[in-house]
Write a protein that holds these residues in place. Structure first.
Motif, PDB file in Angstrom:
ATOM      1  N   MET A   1       0.889  -1.630  -0.190  1.00 55.20           N
ATOM      2  CA  MET A   1       0.101  -0.055  -0.291  1.00 55.20           C
ATOM      3  C   MET A   1       0.528   1.029  -0.068  1.00 55.20           C
ATOM      4  N   PHE A   2       2.469   1.098  -0.191  1.00 53.10           N
ATOM      5  CA  PHE A   2       3.093   2.033   0.288  1.00 53.10           C
ATOM      6  C   PHE A   2       3.004   2.807  -1.448  1.00 53.10           C
ATOM      7  N   ASN A   3       2.744   3.862  -1.779  1.00 46.90           N
ATOM      8  CA  ASN A   3       3.122   4.453  -2.889  1.00 46.90           C
ATOM      9  C   ASN A   3       2.588   6.409  -2.807  1.00 46.90           C
ATOM     10  N   PRO A   4       3.530   6.285  -1.990  1.00 46.66           N
ATOM     11  CA  PRO A   4       3.280   8.060  -1.542  1.00 46.66           C
ATOM     12  C   PRO A   4       3.490   8.658  -3.078  1.00 46.66           C
ATOM     13  N   SER A   5       4.009   8.165  -4.077  1.00 44.09           N
ATOM     14  CA  SER A   5       3.494   9.510  -5.371  1.00 44.09           C
ATOM     15  C   SER A   5       2.473   9.616  -6.089  1.00 44.09           C
ATOM     16  N   ALA A   6       1.817   8.626  -6.430  1.00 41.57           N
ATOM     17  CA  ALA A   6       0.099   7.769  -6.737  1.00 41.57           C
ATOM     18  C   ALA A   6      -0.464   8.782  -5.663  1.00 41.57           C
ATOM     19  N   LEU A   7      -0.119   8.526  -4.436  1.00 45.66           N
ATOM     20  CA  LEU A   7      -1.267   9.281  -3.662  1.00 45.66           C
ATOM     21  C   LEU A   7      -1.274  10.893  -3.302  1.00 45.66           C
ATOM     22  N   LEU A   8      -0.361  11.243  -4.311  1.00 44.25           N
ATOM     23  CA  LEU A   8       0.371  12.779  -4.187  1.00 44.25           C
ATOM     24  C   LEU A   8      -0.778  13.398  -5.746  1.00 44.25           C
ATOM     25  N   VAL A   9      -0.821  12.664  -6.610  1.00 47.28           N
ATOM     26  CA  VAL A   9      -0.954  12.883  -7.597  1.00 47.28           C
ATOM     27  C   VAL A   9      -2.779  12.761  -7.419  1.00 47.28           C
ATOM     28  N   ALA A  10      -2.971  11.834  -6.550  1.00 45.34           N
ATOM     29  CA  ALA A  10      -4.580  11.385  -6.246  1.00 45.34           C
ATOM     30  C   ALA A  10      -5.199  13.155  -6.297  1.00 45.34           C
ATOM     31  N   ALA A  11      -4.923  12.964  -4.780  1.00 45.86           N
ATOM     32  CA  ALA A  11      -4.794  14.646  -4.279  1.00 45.86           C
ATOM     33  C   ALA A  11      -4.779  15.509  -4.940  1.00 45.86           C
ATOM     34  N   TRP A  12      -3.740  15.948  -5.648  1.00 43.74           N
ATOM     35  CA  TRP A  12      -3.822  17.201  -6.663  1.00 43.74           C
ATOM     36  C   TRP A  12      -4.725  17.654  -8.148  1.00 43.74           C
TER      37      TRP A  12
ATOM     38  N   GLN B   1       9.814  14.927  -0.112  1.00 45.93           N
ATOM     39  CA  GLN B   1       8.432  15.810  -1.055  1.00 45.93           C
ATOM     40  C   GLN B   1       8.926  16.520  -1.420  1.00 45.93           C
ATOM     41  N   LEU B   2       9.398  17.293  -1.938  1.00 47.35           N
ATOM     42  CA  LEU B   2       9.468  18.237  -3.145  1.00 47.35           C
ATOM     43  C   LEU B   2      10.156  17.404  -4.262  1.00 47.35           C
ATOM     44  N   GLU B   3      10.060  16.510  -3.312  1.00 46.53           N
ATOM     45  CA  GLU B   3      10.938  15.542  -5.861  1.00 46.53           C
ATOM     46  C   GLU B   3      10.366  15.193  -5.900  1.00 46.53           C
ATOM     47  N   HIS B   4       9.093  14.142  -4.829  1.00 44.34           N
ATOM     48  CA  HIS B   4       7.754  13.925  -5.746  1.00 44.34           C
ATOM     49  C   HIS B   4       6.898  14.651  -6.330  1.00 44.34           C
ATOM     50  N   LEU B   5       6.959  16.102  -5.820  1.00 49.68           N
ATOM     51  CA  LEU B   5       5.954  17.286  -6.461  1.00 49.68           C
ATOM     52  C   LEU B   5       6.947  17.384  -7.939  1.00 49.68           C
TER      53      LEU B   5
END
Ligand SMILES: C[S@@+](CC[C@H](N)C(=O)[O-])C[C@H]1O[C@@H](n2cnc3c(N)ncnc32)[C@H](O)[C@@H]1O
Length: 276
Positions: free
Chosen positions: A205-216, A238-242
């Protein structure tokens, strides 16, 4: 080596007890928050921090109508709410959004939502003396974790929501809801796998970039994404994911306040969607 072993044990445990929590969905009625006296909240601080904290606390209490929280919370929880409120105020003041009269917001990963009163107050009263209508939804993937008092995270969240109107706690993982929210918040999303595992979530369930894109993608044109991270390393990651997701960062800064003490500094990142 020992650290790796502990992570491996967390991983094994999450594969067993996360599915069990989702199966049994533990809930119990009757949880009540016992109010504590709020006198001398910042006596432990040295000057000038003490006076600064007292002045900020009394201003926030009045400006954001915190009386109900003041009279129904523990000292620690009240102080932490003051800190979250000050963070949000600082984020809003940095980018000066134009909030509509009816505002729709989502918080991703609220845990037991001990800060829901601050989040709600910030959305309702920031530069709006006439009171804004707020709909606030929290999406929590692991709502059925059982705390030492044998109440679940869900039970605690509902106790913290109390009588707030228009606030809902949803016990499921956040999924993209295109252009639905004026504001989306993420307070301490898991950026490192080790934290995700320590909190008892299965590795898949670890996928910070997918969650970030879903939020955006869930933010309306002109809306805001506010992310808070702890520590420089997490903030940098975090900034790198963004950056990789092509999400333009409007502001990113460390937030300091004497209202509550944390060992790691808090970093706020704000991204604004373009107006359509
Ligand atoms: C580090 S905790 C942050 C808790 C809280 N926001 C705070 O300020 O302390 C991260 C939370 O996000 C939740 N979470 C992780 N992935 C999620 C997802 N995809 N959707 C909803 N919640 C999620 C976790 O279960 C956990 O409660």
């Amino acid at each position: 080596m020992l650290q790796r072993l502990f992570l491996f044990l967390h991983l094994l445990r999450s594969l067993i007890d996360y599915p069990l929590r989702q199966l049994f969905r533990w809930r119990r009625k009757g949880l009540q928050i016992i109010n504590e006296d709020k006198a001398s909240l910042y006596n432990h601080l040295a000057e000038p921090s003490r006076s600064q904290a007292e002045a900020a606390a009394s201003r926030l209490r009045e400006a954001y109508h915190l009386e109900p929280l003041y009279s129904t919370s523990t000292r620690d929880n009240y102080q932490e709410n003051l800190y979250y409120l000050a963070m949000l105020e600082s984020a809003f003041s940095t980018v000066s959004p134009q909030f509509p009269e009816k505002l729709n917001a989502a918080d991703i990963g609220p845990s037991h939502w001990f800060y829901v009163q601050a989040l709600y107050a910030a959305l309702k009263w920031w530069r709006c003396p006439a009171e804004r209508e707020v709909t606030l939804t929290g999406f929590e993937r692991d709502a059925y974790r059982i705390y030492s008092d044998l109440y679940s995270r869900y039970d605690h969240a509902l106790a913290h929501i109390g009588r707030l109107q228009g606030v809902t706690y949803i016990p499921v993982a956040f999924k993209v809801q295109p252009a639905s929210y004026h504001v989306v918040t993420q307070f301490f999303p898991f950026i490192f796998l080790s934290d995700h595992l320590k909190w008892g979530l299965p590795p898949a369930m670890f996928n910070p970039s997918a969650l970030l894109v879903a939020a955006w993608l869930s933010i309306k044109p002109g809306g805001l994404l506010i992310i808070v991270n702890q520590g420089k390393a997490e903030h940098t990651a975090q900034l790198e994911h963004l950056r990789r997701a092509n999400i333009p960062v409007q502001a990113a800064f460390v937030f300091n306040s004497p209202l509550y003490h944390y060992n790691l500094p808090r970093f706020i990142t704000i991204a604004c969607r373009e107006h359509g």
